[in-house]
Design a protein around this motif. Structure first.
Motif, PDB file in Angstrom:
ATOM      1  N   VAL A  22       0.853  -1.186   0.000  1.00  0.00           N
ATOM      2  CA  VAL A  22       0.000   0.000   0.000  1.00  0.00           C
ATOM      3  C   VAL A  22       0.890   1.237   0.000  1.00  0.00           C
ATOM      4  CG1 VAL A  22      -1.711   1.312   1.309  1.00  0.00           C
ATOM      5  CG2 VAL A  22      -1.883  -1.187   1.151  1.00  0.00           C
ATOM      6  N   PRO A  23       0.577   2.263  -0.811  1.00  0.00           N
ATOM      7  CA  PRO A  23       1.416   3.474  -0.854  1.00  0.00           C
ATOM      8  C   PRO A  23       1.609   4.096   0.521  1.00  0.00           C
ATOM      9  CG  PRO A  23      -0.200   3.506  -2.628  1.00  0.00           C
ATOM     10  CD  PRO A  23      -0.540   2.333  -1.765  1.00  0.00           C
ATOM     11  N   ARG A  24       2.849   4.434   0.838  1.00  0.00           N
ATOM     12  CA  ARG A  24       3.170   5.049   2.120  1.00  0.00           C
ATOM     13  C   ARG A  24       2.707   6.503   2.139  1.00  0.00           C
ATOM     14  NH1 ARG A  24       3.751   0.824   5.366  1.00  0.00           N
ATOM     15  NH2 ARG A  24       5.126  -0.736   4.440  1.00  0.00           N
ATOM     16  N   ARG A  25       2.525   7.041   3.335  1.00  0.00           N
ATOM     17  CA  ARG A  25       1.979   8.384   3.462  1.00  0.00           C
ATOM     18  C   ARG A  25       2.694   9.151   4.576  1.00  0.00           C
ATOM     19  NH1 ARG A  25      -1.596   4.378   4.824  1.00  0.00           N
ATOM     20  NH2 ARG A  25      -2.372   4.346   6.963  1.00  0.00           N
ATOM     21  N   ARG A  26       4.005   9.042   4.604  1.00  0.00           N
ATOM     22  CA  ARG A  26       4.755   9.686   5.682  1.00  0.00           C
ATOM     23  C   ARG A  26       4.823  11.198   5.501  1.00  0.00           C
ATOM     24  NH1 ARG A  26       7.979   4.940   4.779  1.00  0.00           N
ATOM     25  NH2 ARG A  26       7.851   3.488   6.533  1.00  0.00           N
ATOM     26  N   ASN A  27       5.034  11.660   4.270  1.00  0.00           N
ATOM     27  CA  ASN A  27       5.210  13.092   4.042  1.00  0.00           C
ATOM     28  C   ASN A  27       3.872  13.750   3.743  1.00  0.00           C
ATOM     29  OD1 ASN A  27       6.107  15.647   3.499  1.00  0.00           O
ATOM     30  ND2 ASN A  27       7.029  15.133   1.511  1.00  0.00           N
ATOM     31  N   LEU A  28       3.176  14.137   4.798  1.00  0.00           N
ATOM     32  CA  LEU A  28       1.852  14.732   4.606  1.00  0.00           C
ATOM     33  C   LEU A  28       1.933  16.154   4.079  1.00  0.00           C
ATOM     34  CD1 LEU A  28      -0.206  13.488   7.688  1.00  0.00           C
ATOM     35  CD2 LEU A  28       0.200  12.394   5.475  1.00  0.00           C
ATOM     36  N   ALA A  29       3.126  16.739   4.060  1.00  0.00           N
ATOM     37  CA  ALA A  29       3.261  18.074   3.500  1.00  0.00           C
ATOM     38  C   ALA A  29       3.158  18.058   1.980  1.00  0.00           C
ATOM     39  CB  ALA A  29       4.591  18.694   3.920  1.00  0.00           C
ATOM     40  N   SER A  30       3.352  16.891   1.374  1.00  0.00           N
ATOM     41  CA  SER A  30       3.247  16.790  -0.077  1.00  0.00           C
ATOM     42  C   SER A  30       1.818  16.429  -0.477  1.00  0.00           C
ATOM     43  CB  SER A  30       4.200  15.718  -0.613  1.00  0.00           C
ATOM     44  OG  SER A  30       3.767  14.425  -0.228  1.00  0.00           O
ATOM     45  N   ARG A  31       1.449  16.793  -1.675  1.00  0.00           N
ATOM     46  CA  ARG A  31       0.118  16.447  -2.192  1.00  0.00           C
ATOM     47  C   ARG A  31      -0.034  14.932  -2.244  1.00  0.00           C
ATOM     48  NH1 ARG A  31      -2.600  13.290  -6.163  1.00  0.00           N
ATOM     49  NH2 ARG A  31      -4.623  14.279  -6.586  1.00  0.00           N
ATOM     50  N   GLU A  32       1.009  14.230  -2.674  1.00  0.00           N
ATOM     51  CA  GLU A  32       0.928  12.776  -2.811  1.00  0.00           C
ATOM     52  C   GLU A  32       0.742  12.112  -1.451  1.00  0.00           C
ATOM     53  OE1 GLU A  32       3.248  14.710  -4.129  1.00  0.00           O
ATOM     54  OE2 GLU A  32       2.698  14.598  -6.257  1.00  0.00           O
ATOM     55  N   GLY A  33       1.492  12.599  -0.447  1.00  0.00           N
ATOM     56  CA  GLY A  33       1.366  12.015   0.877  1.00  0.00           C
ATOM     57  C   GLY A  33       0.010  12.255   1.492  1.00  0.00           C
ATOM     58  N   ARG A  34      -0.495  13.476   1.347  1.00  0.00           N
ATOM     59  CA  ARG A  34      -1.816  13.805   1.894  1.00  0.00           C
ATOM     60  C   ARG A  34      -2.903  12.990   1.187  1.00  0.00           C
ATOM     61  NH1 ARG A  34      -2.979  19.158   3.839  1.00  0.00           N
ATOM     62  NH2 ARG A  34      -0.732  19.387   3.651  1.00  0.00           N
ATOM     63  N   PHE A  35      -2.787  12.872  -0.136  1.00  0.00           N
ATOM     64  CA  PHE A  35      -3.789  12.112  -0.897  1.00  0.00           C
ATOM     65  C   PHE A  35      -3.760  10.641  -0.493  1.00  0.00           C
ATOM     66  CE2 PHE A  35      -5.568   9.778  -4.433  1.00  0.00           C
ATOM     67  CZ  PHE A  35      -6.660  10.554  -4.805  1.00  0.00           C
ATOM     68  N   ALA A  36      -2.549  10.079  -0.317  1.00  0.00           N
ATOM     69  CA  ALA A  36      -2.441   8.672   0.083  1.00  0.00           C
ATOM     70  C   ALA A  36      -3.078   8.446   1.446  1.00  0.00           C
ATOM     71  CB  ALA A  36      -0.982   8.237   0.087  1.00  0.00           C
ATOM     72  N   LEU A  37      -2.866   9.380   2.381  1.00  0.00           N
ATOM     73  CA  LEU A  37      -3.476   9.261   3.706  1.00  0.00           C
ATOM     74  C   LEU A  37      -4.994   9.290   3.609  1.00  0.00           C
ATOM     75  CD1 LEU A  37      -3.547   9.364   6.833  1.00  0.00           C
ATOM     76  CD2 LEU A  37      -3.448  11.858   6.616  1.00  0.00           C
ATOM     77  N   LEU A  38      -5.540  10.281   2.923  1.00  0.00           N
ATOM     78  CA  LEU A  38      -6.992  10.418   2.831  1.00  0.00           C
ATOM     79  C   LEU A  38      -7.606   9.256   2.061  1.00  0.00           C
ATOM     80  CD1 LEU A  38      -7.209  14.260   2.170  1.00  0.00           C
ATOM     81  CD2 LEU A  38      -7.674  13.048   4.316  1.00  0.00           C
ATOM     82  N   HIS A  39      -6.886   8.742   1.068  1.00  0.00           N
ATOM     83  CA  HIS A  39      -7.382   7.582   0.321  1.00  0.00           C
ATOM     84  C   HIS A  39      -7.452   6.358   1.235  1.00  0.00           C
ATOM     85  CE1 HIS A  39      -7.585   4.334  -2.648  1.00  0.00           C
ATOM     86  NE2 HIS A  39      -8.053   5.246  -3.497  1.00  0.00           N
ATOM     87  N   ALA A  40      -6.417   6.165   2.056  1.00  0.00           N
ATOM     88  CA  ALA A  40      -6.418   5.029   2.985  1.00  0.00           C
ATOM     89  C   ALA A  40      -7.567   5.142   3.976  1.00  0.00           C
ATOM     90  CB  ALA A  40      -5.081   4.955   3.720  1.00  0.00           C
ATOM     91  N   LEU A  41      -7.818   6.356   4.482  1.00  0.00           N
ATOM     92  CA  LEU A  41      -8.931   6.556   5.414  1.00  0.00           C
ATOM     93  C   LEU A  41     -10.268   6.338   4.727  1.00  0.00           C
ATOM     94  CD1 LEU A  41      -7.605   9.704   7.322  1.00  0.00           C
ATOM     95  CD2 LEU A  41      -7.575   7.319   8.101  1.00  0.00           C
ATOM     96  N   ALA A  42     -10.398   6.820   3.494  1.00  0.00           N
ATOM     97  CA  ALA A  42     -11.640   6.604   2.742  1.00  0.00           C
ATOM     98  C   ALA A  42     -11.876   5.114   2.516  1.00  0.00           C
ATOM     99  CB  ALA A  42     -11.583   7.346   1.404  1.00  0.00           C
ATOM    100  N   HIS A  43     -10.805   4.368   2.266  1.00  0.00           N
ATOM    101  CA  HIS A  43     -10.934   2.926   2.066  1.00  0.00           C
ATOM    102  C   HIS A  43     -11.449   2.243   3.331  1.00  0.00           C
ATOM    103  CE1 HIS A  43     -10.162  -1.030   0.460  1.00  0.00           C
ATOM    104  NE2 HIS A  43      -9.364  -1.319   1.474  1.00  0.00           N
TER     105      HIS A  43
END
Length: 268
Positions: free
Chosen positions: A59-80
């Motif tokens: 599953v894509p990592r989401r450590r860098n929440l300051a980046s668009r990719e990191g924030r999107f990966a986090l929110l996608h995981a929560l939505a899942h």
């Protein structure tokens, strides 16, 4: 199977995101369960065809929440997680006949709140120019649903009180990171989810204890019997103890969870 049970099962099996949300929105609040039958938990519930399921390590990592990719990966995981929670609540209604009417009312209410949680997270993804289903996700929540499909006692113990309770532990540090980044919109969504998920886990606790009483089982000790038998790994990390107490965990359970987490750390 009566018409209400058919309607709920159809919502469970609906693949389309918008269609599923619409189907959940019109579900009854109270159902007549006299002619309820056991509907086998599906191995594949309704979910978007584009969603790719992978092993948790992939599953894509989401450590860098300051980046668009990191924030999107986090929110996608929560939505899942929330999309799975819709299906889990609906399956808790469809799969287990013979329980009090309040049980079905509780899980129908939870299904509607999970749908609202998912919709709010999905809107955040859309604002970022994306959509749920764009990133790979893992299937751990539904695998536990299948494993507990034969017994509502196991389901109440291991889905709300283990997997969903981990969300109570994980949300405060996620919110703190979002607050530090100034993302007030995502934090506000998670604040609502955090408050309502306590009640969802509490419903699992209530019905777990109700079923234990009906079978003359000690709920505090039987919870750990089921945990040892069915849960791979050891719940660890920092426990959100006030939230877990509000969600129906006993002081005895919390102490045993602390002890087990420490044993896991000591064992490497």
């Amino acid at each position: 199977m009566n018409a209400q049970q058919q309607q709920i099962c159809a919502a469970l099996l609906e693949n389309g995101i918008d269609a599923k949300l619409a189907a959940v929105a019109v579900l009854p609040d109270i159902v007549a369960v006299d002619d309820w039958i056991a509907i086998p938990t599906p191995s594949i519930p309704g979910r978007p065809a584009r969603l790719q399921l992978v092993a948790p390590r992939d599953v894509p990592r989401r450590r860098n929440l300051a980046s668009r990719e990191g924030r999107f990966a986090l929110l996608h995981a929560l939505a899942h997680i929330e999309f799975n929670a819709i299906n889990l609540a609906l399956d808790a209604v469809c799969a287990f006949p013979g329980l009090p009417a309040q049980y079905y009312a509780d899980w129908l209410h939870i299904a509607k709140e999970e749908a609202a949680h998912f919709a709010a997270l999905r809107r955040l993804l859309q604002v970022m120019g994306g959509e749920y289903g764009e990133l790979p996700a893992h299937n751990g929540l539904w695998e536990m649903a299948v494993e507990t499909a034969d017994d509502p006692l196991k389901r109440m113990a291991l889905v709300p009180r283990v997997l969903e309770a981990r969300g109570l532990d994980a949300t405060p540090p996620i919110r703190a990171r979002l607050q530090a980044l100034g993302d007030t919109e995502a934090d506000a969504v998670l604040a609502v989810i955090e408050a309502e998920e306590i009640a969802h886990v509490a419903a699992g606790s209530y019905w777990f204890r109700w079923l234990c009483a009906a079978r003359d089982l000690n709920p505090d000790t039987h919870f750990f019997t089921l945990l040892d038998r069915h849960y791979r790994g050891r719940p660890g990390g920092v426990f959100a103890e006030p939230a877990r107490l509000a969600a129906g965990f006993s002081e005895y359970e919390l102490q045993r969870l602390r002890d087990r987490a420490q044993e896991g750390c000591a064992g490497g």
